[in-house]
Design a protein around this motif. Sequence first.
Motif, PDB file in Angstrom:
ATOM      1  N   ASP A 125       1.394  -8.001 -10.931  1.00  0.00           N
ATOM      2  CA  ASP A 125      -0.011  -7.885 -10.525  1.00  0.00           C
ATOM      3  C   ASP A 125      -0.125  -7.737  -9.013  1.00  0.00           C
ATOM      4  O   ASP A 125      -0.919  -6.935  -8.513  1.00  0.00           O
ATOM      5  CB  ASP A 125      -0.798  -9.130 -10.963  1.00  0.00           C
ATOM      6  N   VAL A 168      -1.548 -14.808 -12.775  1.00  0.00           N
ATOM      7  CA  VAL A 168      -1.214 -13.710 -11.868  1.00  0.00           C
ATOM      8  C   VAL A 168       0.300 -13.620 -11.724  1.00  0.00           C
ATOM      9  O   VAL A 168       0.970 -14.610 -11.420  1.00  0.00           O
ATOM     10  CB  VAL A 168      -1.872 -13.929 -10.488  1.00  0.00           C
ATOM     11  N   ARG A 193      -9.121  -7.063 -13.415  1.00  0.00           N
ATOM     12  CA  ARG A 193      -7.889  -7.732 -12.979  1.00  0.00           C
ATOM     13  C   ARG A 193      -7.864  -7.877 -11.466  1.00  0.00           C
ATOM     14  O   ARG A 193      -7.340  -8.848 -10.931  1.00  0.00           O
ATOM     15  CB  ARG A 193      -6.676  -6.925 -13.465  1.00  0.00           C
ATOM     16  N   ALA A 211      -8.066 -16.053 -18.294  1.00  0.00           N
ATOM     17  CA  ALA A 211      -7.392 -14.933 -17.638  1.00  0.00           C
ATOM     18  C   ALA A 211      -5.886 -15.192 -17.582  1.00  0.00           C
ATOM     19  O   ALA A 211      -5.454 -16.316 -17.299  1.00  0.00           O
ATOM     20  CB  ALA A 211      -7.932 -14.731 -16.226  1.00  0.00           C
ATOM     21  N   LEU A 222      -4.835  -1.788  -9.697  1.00  0.00           N
ATOM     22  CA  LEU A 222      -5.420  -2.745 -10.632  1.00  0.00           C
ATOM     23  C   LEU A 222      -6.781  -2.274 -11.141  1.00  0.00           C
ATOM     24  O   LEU A 222      -7.560  -1.678 -10.395  1.00  0.00           O
ATOM     25  CB  LEU A 222      -5.580  -4.107  -9.957  1.00  0.00           C
TER      26      LEU A 222
END
Length: 257
Positions: A12, A8, A25, A5, A21
């Motif tokens: 975000d 962040v 996510r 992933a 989001l």
Amino acid sequence: MSRNAPAVTEADLHAYVDGLLEPERLAVVEAYLAGQPAEAERLRAYRRIGRLLHQAYDPVLGEPVPAALTTGALRPPARRWLQAAAAAALFGLGGLLGWTLHPPDAGSQAEAIARVLVRPAAVAHAVYSTEVRHPVEVGAEQEAHLTAWLTKRLGAEVRAPSLQAEGYDLVGGRLLPGEDGRPAAQFMYQDGSGRRLTLYLRTSQWDSKATAFRYAETDGNGIFYWVDGPLGYALTGPADRAVLLRAAQAVHHQLNP
């Protein structure tokens, strides 16, 4: 968090606050925040700020557009310019925080006082009372410097009242923007459990006899506000009304021995 992933980002986090989001996510960000309590608290403060801004300015956004701006004499490019200006102004609310849209010339004097004290004080409290690393610009250990600096910037004598008798120690203070570019200030106090009160103050253009203590509530906090000589004050905190009133009275008595 999955190793694959993406990290962040600040974008975000802001999208998380705004509810924008995608589900996948969102799960990544929530997992990140579960291990970052300081970041999670910062985002909760952002959401509180958003609610306060909507409370303060949604009525203004709902006002009818003046007829002069909707006539055929206003050409399309000018309309687009006005729309862009309005969008820019709306975007700037988050950064301006304590600024209000209108000078205190509409409505009663009491409403004007509330507009320049209650709303900015509530927003400033929401922003800084939850701050962990930098809740103040100048700490209590430099109180003399802090009050001298704020006195010079506000153009009126500023003192930091003691609330130790009420169980709160001075943390420090900071300079803030106020109505129409006038500077304002905030003192922060904290008790043994970490609960914080903030005292917002700014120069006043009203007769000090015009207001006694007034009380307001917003976003779970109480606010006692009043005008005293050249300054207006707003004491904000999560304490119950009686506790907050005693603290406000302690501030008033120290400023008027």
